[in-house]
Write a protein that holds these residues in place. Structure first.
Motif, PDB file in Angstrom:
ATOM      1  N   LEU A 115       5.361   6.375   1.581  1.00 14.48           N
ATOM      2  CA  LEU A 115       5.585   5.176   2.369  1.00 14.48           C
ATOM      3  C   LEU A 115       5.026   3.972   1.630  1.00 14.48           C
ATOM      4  O   LEU A 115       3.960   4.053   1.015  1.00 14.48           O
ATOM      5  N   VAL A 116       5.749   2.880   1.695  1.00 21.15           N
ATOM      6  CA  VAL A 116       5.290   1.591   1.176  1.00 21.15           C
ATOM      7  C   VAL A 116       4.994   0.720   2.387  1.00 21.15           C
ATOM      8  O   VAL A 116       5.899   0.352   3.147  1.00 21.15           O
ATOM      9  N   LEU A 117       3.708   0.408   2.590  1.00 18.84           N
ATOM     10  CA  LEU A 117       3.262  -0.334   3.762  1.00 18.84           C
ATOM     11  C   LEU A 117       2.900  -1.766   3.396  1.00 18.84           C
ATOM     12  O   LEU A 117       2.427  -2.034   2.290  1.00 18.84           O
TER      13      LEU A 117
ATOM     14  N   GLN B 157       9.224   0.357   3.014  1.00 19.32           N
ATOM     15  CA  GLN B 157      10.164   1.336   2.493  1.00 19.32           C
ATOM     16  C   GLN B 157       9.679   2.753   2.799  1.00 19.32           C
ATOM     17  O   GLN B 157       8.481   3.025   2.813  1.00 19.32           O
ATOM     18  N   VAL B 158      10.641   3.630   3.027  1.00 21.70           N
ATOM     19  CA  VAL B 158      10.386   5.056   3.182  1.00 21.70           C
ATOM     20  C   VAL B 158      11.051   5.752   2.002  1.00 21.70           C
ATOM     21  O   VAL B 158      12.252   5.595   1.769  1.00 21.70           O
ATOM     22  N   ILE B 159      10.258   6.507   1.240  1.00 27.03           N
ATOM     23  CA  ILE B 159      10.790   7.260   0.103  1.00 27.03           C
ATOM     24  C   ILE B 159      10.839   8.717   0.518  1.00 27.03           C
ATOM     25  O   ILE B 159       9.810   9.334   0.783  1.00 27.03           O
TER      26      ILE B 159
ATOM     27  N   PRO C  18      14.339   5.897  -2.355  1.00 29.60           N
ATOM     28  CA  PRO C  18      13.763   4.851  -1.509  1.00 29.60           C
ATOM     29  C   PRO C  18      14.794   4.277  -0.540  1.00 29.60           C
ATOM     30  O   PRO C  18      15.955   4.061  -0.892  1.00 29.60           O
ATOM     31  N   PHE C  19      14.343   4.026   0.687  1.00 28.61           N
ATOM     32  CA  PHE C  19      15.185   3.421   1.705  1.00 28.61           C
ATOM     33  C   PHE C  19      14.416   2.291   2.371  1.00 28.61           C
ATOM     34  O   PHE C  19      13.229   2.435   2.670  1.00 28.61           O
TER      35      PHE C  19
ATOM     36  N   TYR D  36       0.842  -1.190   0.000  1.00 28.67           N
ATOM     37  CA  TYR D  36       0.000   0.000   0.000  1.00 28.67           C
ATOM     38  C   TYR D  36       0.881   1.245   0.000  1.00 28.67           C
ATOM     39  O   TYR D  36       1.806   1.363   0.801  1.00 28.67           O
ATOM     40  N   ILE D  37       0.562   2.179  -0.892  1.00 26.63           N
ATOM     41  CA  ILE D  37       1.329   3.408  -1.028  1.00 26.63           C
ATOM     42  C   ILE D  37       0.531   4.561  -0.426  1.00 26.63           C
ATOM     43  O   ILE D  37      -0.624   4.793  -0.800  1.00 26.63           O
ATOM     44  N   ILE D  38       1.154   5.282   0.498  1.00 29.85           N
ATOM     45  CA  ILE D  38       0.518   6.457   1.078  1.00 29.85           C
ATOM     46  C   ILE D  38       1.513   7.614   1.073  1.00 29.85           C
ATOM     47  O   ILE D  38       2.729   7.397   0.984  1.00 29.85           O
ATOM     48  N   PRO D  39       1.030   8.856   1.183  1.00 34.19           N
ATOM     49  CA  PRO D  39       1.957   9.979   1.351  1.00 34.19           C
ATOM     50  C   PRO D  39       2.666   9.871   2.693  1.00 34.19           C
ATOM     51  O   PRO D  39       2.144   9.282   3.650  1.00 34.19           O
ATOM     52  N   GLY D  40       3.872  10.428   2.773  1.00 37.81           N
ATOM     53  CA  GLY D  40       4.580  10.462   4.043  1.00 37.81           C
ATOM     54  C   GLY D  40       3.771  11.182   5.104  1.00 37.81           C
ATOM     55  O   GLY D  40       2.960  12.063   4.822  1.00 37.81           O
ATOM     56  N   LEU D  41       3.984  10.802   6.365  1.00 36.23           N
ATOM     57  CA  LEU D  41       3.220  11.352   7.480  1.00 36.23           C
ATOM     58  C   LEU D  41       3.769  12.710   7.916  1.00 36.23           C
ATOM     59  O   LEU D  41       4.955  12.992   7.756  1.00 36.23           O
ATOM     60  N   ILE D  42       2.886  13.525   8.476  1.00 38.58           N
ATOM     61  CA  ILE D  42       3.233  14.863   8.952  1.00 38.58           C
ATOM     62  C   ILE D  42       2.922  14.943  10.447  1.00 38.58           C
ATOM     63  O   ILE D  42       1.773  14.770  10.851  1.00 38.58           O
TER      64      ILE D  42
END
Length: 494
Positions: free
Chosen positions: A456-458, A474-476, A481-482, A81-87
Motif C-alpha cells: 500500500l502507498v499511503l 495506491q494499492v499494489i 499498481p492500481f 508511506y509504503i506498508i505491506p498489504g493488510l490481512i
C-alpha cells in the motif's frame, strides 16, 4: 512467483561510487523510488529506499540505486508511506451481506453486482489478503478465486463442527466435516460412519482440501431458554489440536463468552476467533472496571499465548440496525453497489425485526453499546499485559448491513484506537502478526525481498494516524499498481 531473477552485483561500482548500483535484470517489473518504508515489526521508518518488483515478487529493497535492465513501471513515492498489504484474519466471502438465500434468489441483479464488487471493496481499504473462516457455500470461494483482480484468499476447510452443534449447516454433504463426540445424546444420521468423523479423519480431509485452518466451535448457544448445543470436551479439543498441527493447520475456535474463553484459554488453542465481549452474569458498570473473573480468564489466555481476535465490529454491526441514518454514510457508496444500498434502505425495518423482533431500538442500542465497551476494555487489558492480539473482523458476522466489506476493517481499526491500542500496534496486528499466526509470514507481513508484492502507498503516517488507512493513494496487488479509486463501487456505477 517468478524465480528467474538474475542479480548482478558490480564490484567496481561498489568501490568507485558513493551510491553503489545493484544490477537487476527482469523482463518487466515495477520500481518504487524514494520509498519511505514503514516496518510493522520494529515500528520504524526507513526513508529513501528503492523497491524492485519482478512479477508478483519483491526482488530488491535497499538504498543503493538499482541499475535496471528491462521494462519498468515507476512510482515516485516521495512524501508517502509504503506498508505491506493488510490481512483480515476473519472474513466470510459467502452470501450477500444481510440477504437470506431466498432474498438472493429474488434479487439476482443485486447479488451479481455485490459479487463483482466484493473483492474490490476489500482492496479499496487495503486488504490484500483474507482468511475465510467458514462457509456453507464452498462454491463461493471458487467464484471469488476466479476474479482476476482480488485479494489473496485462504480458508478453513468446511469447519470441524461438533455433531449437531452450533455452526453445523452441511448435513447434505456426503461426508460433512462434523466431529463425532462420544457420550453425547444427540441424533446423527445413520448414513454417516463414525470413522469418517474422528479428529484425525476430519483434519486430514480439511488439509487435503487446500485449507490452512481447522475451524471449530465452542458455542453452547445464545438463548438460555433453549437446550444447549453440544460443545467439545477437553480431551476432544486436545485431540483436535494435535491432529490440526500434524496436518500443518492452525486451530481456530469460535467463542465469545466467559465460559468459552475460560475453556479455550486452558486448552491452549491457537486462536480464539472472537473477543470476550459476552460477560455472562457480569455487567460493565460506571466504574469501567473489569470483574476479577474476567481478568483471570484473560490472564490465562495471555500466559498461554492464545491468539485473541477482538472482533469489535460484530457487536457494532448489529447495533447499526438501530440507526436510521447509518445507510446515509457516504463511505458505504465505495463498498456497496448502489442498488444494494437502496434495497437496505427499503427493507431496514424488516431486517431489524428479523434480528430483534419487536424490542425497542433505543434499548437494543444501549445494550449493544455496553457490550461493545466490554469488548474494548478487554482489548485494552490484553494490550497492556502483552496479549497475543490478532486482527480479524468477522465480515459479515450476522444478517446486518453494518459489516460492510473492507470498510468494516477500517471501522475495526478505529474502534481499536478508541480502546487505547496505538496505531503502530494495529499496523503490526494487521500485517506481520497475522502473517505469523497463520503461517504465512514467508509471503506476507513485511516489505522485503522474497515477499509477495502486495503493498500500500499511503498519504499519511500509519504509525501516527489511524486515518491513514482511509487515505490510500495506491494499492499494489501481485506487483500491479492500481489507483485506489479503481476499486470504488462508485467507479463501477459510472
Amino acid at each position: 512467483m517468478n524465480k528467474t531473477i538474475v542479480l548482478l552485483l558490480s564490484i567496481f561500482s561498489l568501490i568507485s561510487c558513493k551510491t553503489s548500483e545493484v544490477g537487476i535484470l527482469v523482463e518487466k517489473g515495477l520500481l518504487i523510488q524514494n520509498a519511505q518504508i514503514t516496518s510493522p515489526e520494529n515500528q520504524t521508518m526507513s526513508p529513501d529506499n528503492f523497491i524492485v518488483v519482478d512479477g508478483d515478487e519483491i526482488v530488491y529493497v535497499g538504498k543503493d540505486k538499482p541499475n535496471l535492465k528491462g521494462s519498468f513501471t515507476i512510482i515516485d513515492a516521495r512524501g508517502r508511506y509504503i506498508i505491506p498489504g493488510l490481512i483480515d484474519g476473519h472474513v466470510h466471502v459467502t452470501g450477500t451481506d444481510a440477504l437470506s438465500d431466498e432474498e438472493e434468489l429474488d434479487n439476482p441483479e443485486i447479488v451479481k453486482k455485490f459479487r463483482e464488487q466484493l473483492p474490490k471493496s476489500y482492496l479499496y481499504f487495503g486488504y490484500t489478503t483474507l482468511i475465510d473462516l467458514g462457509t456453507a457455500k464452498p462454491e463461493r470461494l471458487t467464484d471469488f478465486q476466479k476474479t482476476e483482480i482480488r485479494p489473496d484468499l485462504y480458508y478453513a476447510g468446511g469447519g470441524a463442527v461438533i455433531g449437531n452443534g452450533y455452526g453445523l449447516s452441511n448435513w447434505k454433504d456426503d461426508i460433512p466435516n462434523f466431529i463425532y463426540q462420544e457420550n453425547e445424546d444427540y441424533p446423527i444420521p445413520e448414513k454417516y460412519l463414525k470413522e469418517n468423523h474422528t479428529p484425525k479423519a476430519v483434519a486430514e480431509r480439511i488439509a487435503a482440501s487446500g485449507a490452512i485452518v481447522l475451524k471449530t466451535y465452542y458455542e453452547p448457544g445464545f438463548d438460555p431458554t433453549q437446550p444447549r448445543f453440544p460443545t467439545p470436551s477437553k480431551a476432544l479439543m486436545e485431540e483436535l489440536k494435535t491432529e490440526a498441527h500434524k496436518n500443518n493447520l492452525v486451530l481456530v475456535v469460535h467463542g465469545n463468552s466467559l465460559e468459552a474463553h475460560q475453556f479455550l484459554g486452558n486448552a491452549k488453542v491457537d486462536i480464539v476467533a472472537h473477543g470476550l465481549w459476552n460477560w455472562g452474569s457480569h455487567r460493565l458498570d460506571s466504574t469501567n472496571a473489569i470483574p476479577e473473573e474476567i481478568k483471570q480468564v484473560l490472564d490465562v489466555e495471555i500466559e498461554n499465548n492464545v491468539g485473541y481476535m477482538p472482533t469489535l465490529q460484530v457487536i457494532n454491526g448489529l447495533r447499526e440496525l438501530t440507526d436510521s441514518d447509518y445507510l446515509n454514510n457516504p463511505e458505504l457508496e465505495h463498498v456497496f453497489p448502489k442498488n444494494l444500498i437502496e434495497y437496505y434502505k427499503a427493507n431496514s425495518n424488516v431486517m431489524y425485526a428479523n434480528v430483534f423482533g419487536g424490542a425497542p431500538k433505543n434499548i437494543i442500542a444501549t445494550n449493544f453499546n455496553r457490550i461493545s465497551n466490554q469488548g474494548k476494555i478487554n482489548l485494552k487489558y490484553m494490550f497492556d499485559h502483552g496479549g497475543n492480539i490478532l486482527f480479524g473482523t468477522d465480515t459479515p458476522s450476522s444478517p446486518t448491513f453494518g459489516n460492510p466489506p473492507g470498510y468494516n476493517g477500517y471501522l475495526e481499526m478505529l474502534e481499536m484506537e478508541k480502546a487505547g491500542v496505538p496505531p503502530s500496534k494495529i499496523l503490526a496486528m494487521a500485517t506481520i502478526e497475522n502473517a505469523k499466526a497463520f503461517n504465512l509470514d514467508q509471503l506476507y507481513g513485511t516489505v522485503e525481498s522474497g515477499k509477495k508484492a502486495n503493498l500500500l502507498v499511503l498519504n499519511k503516517n500509519p504509525l501516527q494516524d489511524i486515518t491513514a488507512y482511509n487515505d490510500i493513494e495506491q494499492v499494489i496487488i501481485n506487483g500491479i499498481p492500481f489507483d485506489r479509486k479503481t476499486f470504488s463501487a462508485q467507479k463501477g456505477a459510472e
